[in-house]
Motif scaffolding. Sequence first.
Motif, PDB file in Angstrom:
ATOM      1  N   ARG A   1      -8.353  -0.664  -5.529  1.00 46.18           N
ATOM      2  CA  ARG A   1      -8.220   0.729  -5.982  1.00 46.18           C
ATOM      3  C   ARG A   1      -8.927   0.951  -7.322  1.00 46.18           C
ATOM      4  O   ARG A   1      -8.723   1.973  -7.972  1.00 46.18           O
ATOM      5  CB  ARG A   1      -6.743   1.099  -6.091  1.00 46.18           C
ATOM      6  CG  ARG A   1      -6.094   1.186  -4.740  1.00 46.18           C
ATOM      7  CD  ARG A   1      -4.583   1.354  -4.844  1.00 46.18           C
ATOM      8  NE  ARG A   1      -4.066   1.702  -3.535  1.00 46.18           N
ATOM      9  CZ  ARG A   1      -3.701   2.912  -3.174  1.00 46.18           C
ATOM     10  NH1 ARG A   1      -3.761   3.899  -4.033  1.00 46.18           N
ATOM     11  NH2 ARG A   1      -3.264   3.152  -1.962  1.00 46.18           N
TER      12      ARG A   1
ATOM     13  N   ASP B   1       0.742  10.367  -9.508  1.00 44.70           N
ATOM     14  CA  ASP B   1      -0.582  10.284 -10.126  1.00 44.70           C
ATOM     15  C   ASP B   1      -0.584  11.038 -11.454  1.00 44.70           C
ATOM     16  O   ASP B   1      -0.772  12.250 -11.504  1.00 44.70           O
ATOM     17  CB  ASP B   1      -1.643  10.855  -9.183  1.00 44.70           C
ATOM     18  CG  ASP B   1      -3.046  10.672  -9.752  1.00 44.70           C
ATOM     19  OD1 ASP B   1      -3.167  10.032 -10.827  1.00 44.70           O
ATOM     20  OD2 ASP B   1      -4.003  11.147  -9.130  1.00 44.70           O
TER      21      ASP B   1
ATOM     22  N   GLU C   1       1.183   4.103  -2.999  1.00 42.28           N
ATOM     23  CA  GLU C   1       0.924   5.516  -2.732  1.00 42.28           C
ATOM     24  C   GLU C   1       2.056   6.410  -3.228  1.00 42.28           C
ATOM     25  O   GLU C   1       1.854   7.598  -3.481  1.00 42.28           O
ATOM     26  CB  GLU C   1       0.700   5.723  -1.230  1.00 42.28           C
ATOM     27  CG  GLU C   1      -0.689   5.273  -0.799  1.00 42.28           C
ATOM     28  CD  GLU C   1      -0.833   5.190   0.710  1.00 42.28           C
ATOM     29  OE1 GLU C   1       0.013   5.768   1.427  1.00 42.28           O
ATOM     30  OE2 GLU C   1      -1.787   4.535   1.150  1.00 42.28           O
TER      31      GLU C   1
ATOM     32  N   SER D   1       0.841  -1.204   0.000  1.00 43.29           N
ATOM     33  CA  SER D   1       0.000   0.000   0.000  1.00 43.29           C
ATOM     34  C   SER D   1       0.869   1.245   0.000  1.00 43.29           C
ATOM     35  O   SER D   1       0.614   2.190  -0.745  1.00 43.29           O
ATOM     36  CB  SER D   1      -0.909   0.024   1.225  1.00 43.29           C
ATOM     37  OG  SER D   1      -1.813  -1.030   1.151  1.00 43.29           O
TER      38      SER D   1
END
Length: 161
Positions: free
Chosen positions: A38, A11, A7, A3
């Motif tokens: 997700r 993006d 992250e 995780s």
Amino acid sequence: MLSKLVERIPDWGIEKTTYLMCGPEGMMKNVDTLLAARSIPKEKIFKESFVQGTIDKAEKKEEPASDGEVKAREVTIRYDGEEYKIMVEPGKAILETALDQGIDLPYSCQSGLCTACRGKALSGKVKLDEEEGLSQSERDEGYVLTCVGHPMTDDVVIEIG
Ligand code: FES
């Protein structure tokens, strides 16, 4: 840990992002679960799978026939401009039967992972021992892997290439 790693991926937007997975099976399953949570579309996820060694053919032949495999079934294979008809015994894969009869079909891993043996079932029903090598959309389109494929009906026609 996964995780936290995900992250850290910048993006750029899903349309500019592709996820590539390679590693131990357990880790890949965890990454798959994480990406599914997700809502990452399956077509954005690619995997490279490796297996240790190959299936011991002598051992495999002693396995009982799986559900629905009760008799030898005829399979028609179209490849490289030729058409072959073979009788596939219960418990034997389509590729193995073809190779035993001297039919030179494409293959590599013989474990259902590399897709070198991939063909499209034009008719009939084929059961796969291992489906991991095919995407859901390939399965939906009727693609099969002859190295782990067993005919479940007498009208199987597979086109390779
Ligand atoms: S030979 Fe690799 S998937 Fe069939």
